[in-house]
Write an enzyme that holds these catalytic residues in place. Structure first.
Site, PDB file in Angstrom:
ATOM      1  N   ASP A 112       0.833  -1.209   0.000  1.00 26.81           N
ATOM      2  CA  ASP A 112       0.000   0.000   0.000  1.00 26.81           C
ATOM      3  C   ASP A 112       0.867   1.258   0.000  1.00 26.81           C
ATOM      4  O   ASP A 112       2.084   1.181   0.113  1.00 26.81           O
ATOM      5  CB  ASP A 112      -0.986  -0.014   1.177  1.00 26.81           C
ATOM      6  CG  ASP A 112      -0.331  -0.388   2.506  1.00 26.81           C
ATOM      7  OD1 ASP A 112       0.915  -0.388   2.585  1.00 26.81           O
ATOM      8  OD2 ASP A 112      -1.061  -0.668   3.469  1.00 26.81           O
ATOM      9  N   ASN A 170      -7.827  -1.837  14.304  1.00 30.18           N
ATOM     10  CA  ASN A 170      -9.253  -1.991  13.965  1.00 30.18           C
ATOM     11  C   ASN A 170      -9.489  -3.191  13.034  1.00 30.18           C
ATOM     12  O   ASN A 170     -10.582  -3.356  12.504  1.00 30.18           O
ATOM     13  CB  ASN A 170      -9.800  -0.715  13.319  1.00 30.18           C
ATOM     14  CG  ASN A 170      -9.111  -0.361  12.010  1.00 30.18           C
ATOM     15  OD1 ASN A 170      -8.216  -1.079  11.552  1.00 30.18           O
ATOM     16  ND2 ASN A 170      -9.511   0.747  11.397  1.00 30.18           N
ATOM     17  N   HIS A 195      -7.787  -3.777  10.156  1.00 29.35           N
ATOM     18  CA  HIS A 195      -7.498  -3.571   8.730  1.00 29.35           C
ATOM     19  C   HIS A 195      -6.262  -4.343   8.299  1.00 29.35           C
ATOM     20  O   HIS A 195      -5.344  -4.565   9.081  1.00 29.35           O
ATOM     21  CB  HIS A 195      -7.426  -2.084   8.353  1.00 29.35           C
ATOM     22  CG  HIS A 195      -6.185  -1.353   8.753  1.00 29.35           C
ATOM     23  ND1 HIS A 195      -6.206  -0.189   9.483  1.00 29.35           N
ATOM     24  CD2 HIS A 195      -4.871  -1.583   8.503  1.00 29.35           C
ATOM     25  CE1 HIS A 195      -4.971   0.248   9.654  1.00 29.35           C
ATOM     26  NE2 HIS A 195      -4.133  -0.582   9.078  1.00 29.35           N
ATOM     27  N   GLU A 215      -9.741  -0.798   5.050  1.00 30.72           N
ATOM     28  CA  GLU A 215     -10.362  -0.406   6.311  1.00 30.72           C
ATOM     29  C   GLU A 215     -11.679  -1.161   6.533  1.00 30.72           C
ATOM     30  O   GLU A 215     -12.213  -1.770   5.590  1.00 30.72           O
ATOM     31  CB  GLU A 215     -10.640   1.106   6.280  1.00 30.72           C
ATOM     32  CG  GLU A 215      -9.379   1.969   6.268  1.00 30.72           C
ATOM     33  CD  GLU A 215      -8.740   2.118   7.656  1.00 30.72           C
ATOM     34  OE1 GLU A 215      -8.813   1.189   8.484  1.00 30.72           O
ATOM     35  OE2 GLU A 215      -8.156   3.192   7.900  1.00 30.72           O
TER      36      GLU A 215
HETATM   37  C1  GLP Z   1      -0.617   0.588   8.405  1.00 31.73           C
HETATM   38  C2  GLP Z   1      -0.338  -0.317   7.218  1.00 31.73           C
HETATM   39  C3  GLP Z   1      -0.682  -1.754   7.515  1.00 31.73           C
HETATM   40  C4  GLP Z   1      -0.093  -2.181   8.833  1.00 31.73           C
HETATM   41  C5  GLP Z   1      -0.658  -1.304   9.932  1.00 31.73           C
HETATM   42  C6  GLP Z   1      -0.155  -1.690  11.296  1.00 31.73           C
HETATM   43  O1  GLP Z   1      -1.918   1.019   8.467  1.00 31.73           O
HETATM   44  N1  GLP Z   1      -1.067   0.101   6.073  1.00 31.73           N
HETATM   45  O2  GLP Z   1      -0.191  -2.582   6.459  1.00 31.73           O
HETATM   46  O3  GLP Z   1      -0.407  -3.534   9.079  1.00 31.73           O
HETATM   47  O4  GLP Z   1      -0.279   0.034   9.663  1.00 31.73           O
HETATM   48  O5  GLP Z   1       1.104  -1.112  11.515  1.00 31.73           O
HETATM   49  P1  GLP Z   1       2.032  -1.472  12.718  1.00 31.73           P
HETATM   50  O6  GLP Z   1       2.624  -2.809  12.393  1.00 31.73           O
HETATM   51  O7  GLP Z   1       3.075  -0.391  12.752  1.00 31.73           O
HETATM   52  O8  GLP Z   1       1.197  -1.511  13.945  1.00 31.73           O
END
Ligand code: GLP
Length: 244
Positions: free
Chosen positions: A67, A136, A138, A143
């Site tokens: 992404d 949440n 995602h 989302e």
């Molecule tokens: C972002 C990314 C996700 C990731 C999420 C959690 O929103 N788009 O791919 O899984 O963050 O991030 P973290 O691993 O830093 O908690």
């Protein structure tokens, strides 16, 4: 679905890295989908260690970033392209030509999504897709309430996600509110999926993914219907599972 609980995130990361290294040894031209965020960093650290010790050669793999924020170019230190380049791809000495990423600076983000979908279809299926999970539920930037049938597309980020990602920016106003993401349909087309989640902030989402019903309000809950998914947790991320 295989669920493994480790004493700490390093052990979870090393386990995941061994699966990826095994895949690349069996098939040097493997297609690997990489995620950003703090969660996969232990995996990347273990992969870099294996590369430095000569146990891993990534010169033939093809990569797909999961992404990207809309509005940030790949030179912006907050962009996911920058994150992946500096945290992993440069260290694994992966040639730029083998790296696929969504351009956050694209003039026409919708066309950028369509072009990325075409690239995924030409190079895919992805052999291993690495995922983190948002608090949440995602996955990627899909989302809550994203259709499970979605392909690469544009998402408006929820307040919760903007708040969670605020830590990487000077202020909340600087956090992009729109992003492009590989869709749930694309993620589910991967041959294998490894989701890593560590820390108590992920406990709710992890419990919903593993014990809840399949529900678009928890995008990660679709993973249960994938034939080859491993969920790697530390004890804190697994702390709500007993109740399920
Ligand atoms: C972002 C990314 C996700 C990731 C999420 C959690 O929103 N788009 O791919 O899984 O963050 O991030 P973290 O691993 O830093 O908690």
């Amino acid at each position: 679905m295989i669920v493994k609980i480790f004493d700490n995130e390093q052990l979870a990361g090393e386990y995941a890295a061994q699966i990826i290294i095994g895949q690349i040894k069996r098939k040097p031209g493997s297609v690997i989908g990489f995620a950003t965020g703090s969660s996969p960093l232990p995996i990347y650290k273990a992969m870099v260690g294996a590369c430095e010790s000569g146990d891993l050669n990534c010169s033939h793999i093809t990569t797909f970033n999961l992404d990207e924020y809309i509005g940030l170019s790949h030179r912006d230190p907050q962009s996911f392209a920058f994150f992946m380049k500096h945290r992993l791809f440069d260290k694994l000495k992966i040639d730029e030509k083998q790296i696929n990423r969504l351009s956050g600076a694209a003039e026409d983000p919708e066309e950028e999504c369509r072009a990325y979908e075409r690239k995924l279809n030409e190079s895919g299926p992805i052999d291993i897709q690495i995922l983190g999970i948002g608090s949440n539920g995602h996955i990627g930037f899909n989302e809550p309430d994203t259709a499970f049938s979605e392909h690469v597309h544009i998402e408006r980020l929820t307040e919760e996600t903007v708040g969670a990602n605020r830590r990487f920016f000077k202020s909340e106003d600087d956090v992009p509110k729109l992003a492009m993401t590989v869709g749930i349909k694309n993620i589910m087309s991967s041959k294998k999926i490894i989701l890593i989640a560590c820390g108590g902030a992920k406990a709710w989402a992890v419990d919903k993914v593993i014990n809840g019903k399949e529900d678009p309000m928890v995008p990660g809950s679709i993973l249960r219907s994938h034939p080859d998914v491993e969920i790697l947790l530390d004890k804190a991320a697994a702390s709500a599972l007993d109740r399920g």
